[in-house]
Motif scaffolding. Structure first.
Motif, short mmCIF file in Angstrom:
data_model
loop_
_atom_site.label_atom_id
_atom_site.label_comp_id
_atom_site.label_asym_id
_atom_site.label_seq_id
_atom_site.Cartn_x
_atom_site.Cartn_y
_atom_site.Cartn_z
N VAL A 236 5.04 -4.35 -0.13
CA VAL A 236 5.52 -3.03 0.30
C VAL A 236 4.37 -2.18 0.84
O VAL A 236 4.46 -0.96 0.87
CB VAL A 236 6.23 -2.29 -0.86
CG1 VAL A 236 7.50 -3.02 -1.27
CG2 VAL A 236 5.31 -2.14 -2.07
N LYS A 237 3.28 -2.84 1.27
CA LYS A 237 2.09 -2.09 1.66
C LYS A 237 2.35 -1.15 2.84
O LYS A 237 1.72 -0.09 2.93
CB LYS A 237 0.93 -3.03 1.97
CG LYS A 237 1.09 -3.90 3.19
CD LYS A 237 -0.12 -4.80 3.36
CE LYS A 237 0.00 -5.69 4.59
NZ LYS A 237 -0.03 -4.91 5.84
N SER A 238 3.25 -1.51 3.76
CA SER A 238 3.51 -0.62 4.90
C SER A 238 4.08 0.71 4.43
O SER A 238 3.64 1.79 4.85
CB SER A 238 4.47 -1.29 5.88
OG SER A 238 3.87 -2.43 6.46
N THR A 239 5.06 0.63 3.51
CA THR A 239 5.66 1.86 2.97
C THR A 239 4.64 2.65 2.18
O THR A 239 4.54 3.88 2.31
CB THR A 239 6.85 1.50 2.06
OG1 THR A 239 7.83 0.80 2.82
CG2 THR A 239 7.48 2.76 1.47
N ILE A 240 3.86 1.95 1.38
CA ILE A 240 2.86 2.60 0.55
C ILE A 240 1.79 3.27 1.40
O ILE A 240 1.40 4.42 1.18
CB ILE A 240 2.22 1.58 -0.41
CG1 ILE A 240 3.26 0.98 -1.33
CG2 ILE A 240 1.12 2.25 -1.23
CD1 ILE A 240 4.04 1.96 -2.14
N ASN A 241 1.31 2.55 2.40
CA ASN A 241 0.23 3.09 3.23
C ASN A 241 0.66 4.33 4.01
O ASN A 241 -0.14 5.24 4.21
CB ASN A 241 -0.27 2.02 4.20
CG ASN A 241 -1.21 1.03 3.52
OD1 ASN A 241 -1.80 1.34 2.49
ND2 ASN A 241 -1.33 -0.15 4.09
N ASP A 242 1.92 4.37 4.46
CA ASP A 242 2.40 5.57 5.16
C ASP A 242 2.27 6.80 4.27
O ASP A 242 1.89 7.89 4.74
CB ASP A 242 3.86 5.38 5.59
CG ASP A 242 4.01 4.41 6.75
OD1 ASP A 242 2.98 4.12 7.40
OD2 ASP A 242 5.13 3.93 6.99
N LYS A 243 2.60 6.63 2.99
CA LYS A 243 2.53 7.76 2.06
C LYS A 243 1.08 8.08 1.67
O LYS A 243 0.70 9.25 1.54
CB LYS A 243 3.36 7.46 0.81
CG LYS A 243 4.86 7.41 1.06
CD LYS A 243 5.32 8.74 1.65
CE LYS A 243 6.82 8.82 1.77
NZ LYS A 243 7.49 9.05 0.51
N ILE A 244 0.27 7.05 1.46
CA ILE A 244 -1.12 7.27 1.05
C ILE A 244 -1.91 7.96 2.16
O ILE A 244 -2.63 8.94 1.92
CB ILE A 244 -1.78 5.95 0.65
CG1 ILE A 244 -1.17 5.43 -0.67
CG2 ILE A 244 -3.29 6.13 0.47
CD1 ILE A 244 -1.75 4.09 -1.11
#
Length: 281
Positions: A236-244
């Motif tokens: 889920v790194k794409s979703t996580i990175n957008d938020k981070i």
């Protein structure tokens, strides 16, 4: 006649922030006013009020009611409990004195309590709450992003920053950190360090970074992940990175080899620890 006002005063209470889920205690008395109150027949509901009662606790409060400008009347020892209905019976009149009887029962007439769970990508705050959008809250900063939610509503959070180039720990030391769960491994290493006066956290750099994260955020739940936990995170790194990155955190980069790999918290033996060097999804 209709058009009357009935005021019910509670001695103290709290306010609920529906955005963050936080509850703030209010020391002052709180008054709820019902309008268009008219005469009703015996055993008929005059007014219904809803209040938040603490989970698993019984509260007994002394209420005050006032009809228009008539003298206020006290109702003592009124019990309140989550998901219970409290019924107060009596008559209100300026011509005489009356007593009120109070009954609390489990015949809840409302809807069942629904606990909202976090979602992958939600921001996680220092006080354990979460939100989809980033909120600036005094003394309650964002400390991570939710990357996994379990069926029972619990979940896992990834930090906003990371440290690179750190070693695992000294060789020839058996830590018994052999679990598939990062929290168990991390706690075992912490226990080993704390129980041995010859060890310092500086001897175990990745665990020292974890300790600093616990101290800086006031949360002892942080740990160095095990292999499977990294795998779930990379999915889920794409979703996580957008938020981070939206709040200027450090982007999560899935490893492609030894040069950008991640240490896991799992010990293979007293000389080697497990290392994840590719995105296994």
């Amino acid at each position: 006649a209709s058009g009357n006002k009935l005021k019910v005063t509670y001695p103290a209470g709290g306010t609920l922030n529906v955005g963050t889920g936080s509850v703030t205690d209010v020391a002052e008395a709180i008054t709820h006013t019902f309008t268009n109150i008219g005469q009703v027949a015996a055993n008929t509901t005059l007014a219904t009020d809803y209040i938040l009662a603490p989970t698993g606790e019984d509260k007994v409060l002394n209420l005050t009611i006032q009809l228009n400008t008539e003298d206020p009347k006290s109702i003592t020892n009124v019990p309140f409990r989550q998901c219970f209905s409290t019924h107060i019976k009596g008559e209100y009149s300026s011509f005489g004195r009356f007593t009120f009887s109070v009954i609390a029962d489990g015949d809840w007439g409302g809807t069942n309590e629904v606990k909202e769970t976090a979602k992958v990508g939600d921001y996680y705050y220092k006080n354990g709450t979460w939100s989809t959008d980033a909120k600036t809250i005094v003394n309650n900063p964002i400390i991570g992003v939710v990357y996994k939610v379990n069926a029972d509503g619990t979940g896992k959070v990834v930090s906003l920053t990371e440290q690179t180039g750190l070693t695992w720990g000294p060789t020839d030391v058996a830590t018994e950190a052999t679990s598939i769960t990062g929290k168990e491994n991390t706690d075992k290493v912490f226990t080993l360090i704390n129980n041995n006066p010859s060890y310092n956290f500086s001897d175990w750099p990745i665990f020292n970074a974890c300790q600093e994260q616990r101290t800086n955020t006031g949360n002892n739940g942080w740990y160095v992940p095990a292999f499977g936990e990294y795998t779930a995170l990379f999915k889920v790194k794409s979703t996580i990175n957008d938020k981070i990155t939206a709040i200027s955190g450090t982007e999560l980069v899935a490893p492609t080899g030894e040069s950008d790999g991640y240490w896991t918290s799992k010990e293979d033996n007293n000389s080697y620890a497990a290392f994840i060097m590719h995105q296994d999804v």
